[in-house]
Design an enzyme around this catalytic site. Structure first.
Site, PDB file in Angstrom:
ATOM      1  CB  CYS A   1      -0.092  -1.353 -23.036  1.00 61.57           C
ATOM      2  SG  CYS A   1       1.397  -0.385 -23.317  1.00 61.57           S
TER       3      CYS A   1
ATOM      4  CG  ASN B   1      -0.953  -9.644  14.888  1.00 63.97           C
ATOM      5  OD1 ASN B   1      -0.778  -8.927  13.916  1.00 63.97           O
ATOM      6  ND2 ASN B   1      -1.799 -10.680  14.880  1.00 63.97           N
ATOM      7  CB  VAL B   2      -5.430  -6.930  17.397  1.00 65.05           C
ATOM      8  CG1 VAL B   2      -5.066  -5.462  17.311  1.00 65.05           C
ATOM      9  CG2 VAL B   2      -5.933  -7.461  16.087  1.00 65.05           C
TER      10      VAL B   2
ATOM     11  CB  CYS C   1       2.250  -2.730 -27.159  1.00 64.50           C
ATOM     12  SG  CYS C   1       2.070  -3.452 -25.518  1.00 64.50           S
TER      13      CYS C   1
ATOM     14  CG  HIS D   1       4.185  -9.956  -0.394  1.00 68.08           C
ATOM     15  ND1 HIS D   1       3.354 -10.241   0.669  1.00 68.08           N
ATOM     16  CD2 HIS D   1       5.121 -10.930  -0.394  1.00 68.08           C
ATOM     17  CE1 HIS D   1       3.751 -11.359   1.250  1.00 68.08           C
ATOM     18  NE2 HIS D   1       4.831 -11.797   0.631  1.00 68.08           N
TER      19      HIS D   1
ATOM     20  CG  ASP E   1      -0.254  -0.189   2.545  1.00 64.45           C
ATOM     21  OD1 ASP E   1      -0.846  -0.785   3.464  1.00 64.45           O
ATOM     22  OD2 ASP E   1       0.905   0.248   2.677  1.00 64.45           O
TER      23      ASP E   1
ATOM     24  N   GLY F   1       1.592  -6.408  13.097  1.00 66.72           N
ATOM     25  CA  GLY F   1       0.394  -6.479  12.258  1.00 66.72           C
ATOM     26  C   GLY F   1       0.423  -7.557  11.193  1.00 66.72           C
TER      27      GLY F   1
HETATM   28  N1  APR Z   1      -2.737  -3.472  14.959  1.00 71.58           N
HETATM   29  C1  APR Z   1      -2.035  -4.631  15.025  1.00 71.58           C
HETATM   30  N2  APR Z   1      -2.441  -5.788  14.431  1.00 71.58           N
HETATM   31  C2  APR Z   1      -3.617  -5.756  13.763  1.00 71.58           C
HETATM   32  C3  APR Z   1      -4.407  -4.590  13.655  1.00 71.58           C
HETATM   33  C4  APR Z   1      -3.926  -3.415  14.296  1.00 71.58           C
HETATM   34  N3  APR Z   1      -4.615  -2.259  14.259  1.00 71.58           N
HETATM   35  N4  APR Z   1      -5.527  -4.891  12.916  1.00 71.58           N
HETATM   36  C5  APR Z   1      -5.407  -6.194  12.565  1.00 71.58           C
HETATM   37  N5  APR Z   1      -4.276  -6.708  13.069  1.00 71.58           N
HETATM   38  C6  APR Z   1      -3.728  -8.048  12.882  1.00 71.58           C
HETATM   39  C7  APR Z   1      -4.757  -9.139  12.667  1.00 71.58           C
HETATM   40  O1  APR Z   1      -5.092  -9.714  13.908  1.00 71.58           O
HETATM   41  C8  APR Z   1      -4.001 -10.139  11.780  1.00 71.58           C
HETATM   42  O2  APR Z   1      -3.407 -11.168  12.552  1.00 71.58           O
HETATM   43  O3  APR Z   1      -2.983  -7.989  11.681  1.00 71.58           O
HETATM   44  C9  APR Z   1      -2.886  -9.308  11.131  1.00 71.58           C
HETATM   45  C10 APR Z   1      -3.042  -9.204   9.628  1.00 71.58           C
HETATM   46  O4  APR Z   1      -2.889 -10.510   9.110  1.00 71.58           O
HETATM   47  P1  APR Z   1      -3.201 -10.780   7.581  1.00 71.58           P
HETATM   48  O5  APR Z   1      -4.507 -10.159   7.217  1.00 71.58           O
HETATM   49  O6  APR Z   1      -2.994 -12.241   7.362  1.00 71.58           O
HETATM   50  O7  APR Z   1      -2.094  -9.949   6.810  1.00 71.58           O
HETATM   51  P2  APR Z   1      -0.586 -10.351   6.534  1.00 71.58           P
HETATM   52  O8  APR Z   1      -0.001 -11.105   7.675  1.00 71.58           O
HETATM   53  O9  APR Z   1       0.097  -9.102   6.130  1.00 71.58           O
HETATM   54  O10 APR Z   1      -0.723 -11.314   5.253  1.00 71.58           O
HETATM   55  C11 APR Z   1       0.461 -11.711   4.616  1.00 71.58           C
HETATM   56  O11 APR Z   1      -0.859 -12.676   2.830  1.00 71.58           O
HETATM   57  O12 APR Z   1      -2.564 -12.623   1.301  1.00 71.58           O
HETATM   58  C12 APR Z   1      -1.219 -12.411   1.480  1.00 71.58           C
HETATM   59  O13 APR Z   1       0.084 -11.029   0.139  1.00 71.58           O
HETATM   60  C13 APR Z   1      -0.841 -10.996   1.188  1.00 71.58           C
HETATM   61  O14 APR Z   1       0.962  -9.720   2.178  1.00 71.58           O
HETATM   62  C14 APR Z   1      -0.178 -10.514   2.468  1.00 71.58           C
HETATM   63  C15 APR Z   1       0.218 -11.812   3.143  1.00 71.58           C
END
Ligand code: APR
Length: 253
Positions: free
Chosen positions: A154, A220-221, A157, A122, A107, A194
């Protein structure tokens, strides 16, 4: 408010560390309004990752990706702003207390918050390229093309345009992965923020750091599979915890 003693211990360890690295996932951008992938309300509960995020499916039917990108991801991205968690990491880097951010996120929020040394495992959804001639496109240019055609073709092309993200089924950028592994092997403090830590090879990064003797802090929440290996686990929002840690660090250093 987190317990003072926990914040004090973490800040002290951070302050005494020489090579601090952060590893981030979608959760650090949740407070910026960008949905995470897993857990309640996650992006994968609405869109099928085997279609939306798979290179095989994109090759077969790019309009699936592009229709959901236009409908959902693009508006979210255009309105998203970094949150206090992103700014906290950028501040640590500015104070030379953080070497780099290794992120799974696509992002661009870390860069927008001011982080300079960001390793994107990624890729990014902030820019795009033609599959045929590799012509580069910005998010804004894609927005214009999507107004008239889907999938966007594109202008040079007429090839199909793709995002510069790593789809499931594609190799991670080898240079980024090599740099991330080297940072993890040489750090003495790793913050995993996160991430559900379930997608490999990215999720091995915090483990490598721990195996090499670094202090591991997980913010991580929800619980993760690495919690038992961590020195510190904080199940709180990153946008709340990181500013508290940085504030305390500022008061002791
Ligand atoms: N603060 C901290 N943690 C949080 C918050 C917050 N405000 N909100 C959500 N979370 C936690 C959730 O509990 C979850 O465990 O963030 C985590 C996000 O996990 P995922 O959604 O699995 O994301 P991520 O770990 O980045 O996924 C990895 O998977 O689909 C692929 O390419 C995609 O890069 C991504 C990869």
């Amino acid at each position: 408010m987190l317990s003072n003693s926990l914040i004090e211990k973490i800040s002290r360890d951070l302050n005494n560390s020489k090579r601090v690295v952060a590893f981030t996932g979608a959760g650090i951008s949740a407070e910026s309004g960008i949905p995470t992938y897993r857990g309640k309300g996650g992006f994968w509960t609405k869109y099928d990752p085997d279609k939306y995020a798979s290179i095989d499916y994109f090759e077969k039917d790019p309009s699936y990706y592009w229709s959901f990108f236009k409908e959902s991801r693009k508006p979210i991205l255009e309105n998203a702003k970094p949150n206090p968690a992103h700014y906290s990491l950028a501040e640590l880097e500015k104070r030379e207390k953080l070497r780099c951010v290794i992120t799974q996120n696509i992002d661009g929020m870390h860069q927008q918050a001011g982080s300079k040394n960001v390793i994107e495992l990624h890729g990014t959804t902030r820019n795009f390229r033609c599959k045929r001639c590799e012509k580069f496109y910005t998010l804004e240019e894609i927005g214009e093309l999507l107004k008239v055609e889907l999938p966007p073709l594109c202008k040079e092309c007429k090839g199909i345009i793709r995002p510069n993200v790593i789809f499931f089924g594609e190799m991670l950028p080898q240079d980024a992965l090599r740099r991330a592994i080297s940072e993890a092997e040489n750090c003495d403090f790793m913050m995993a923020i996160g991430s559900s830590l379930v997608v490999y090879p990215a999720a091995q990064i915090p483990l490598i750091a721990k195996d090499k003797g670094a202090i591991l802090l997980i913010i991580n929440v929800e619980p993760t599979g690495l919690d038992l290996s961590a020195d510190y686990v904080i199940n709180e929002k990153a946008g709340k915890v990181l500013p508290e840690i940085v504030e305390h660090l500022n008061s002791i250093s």
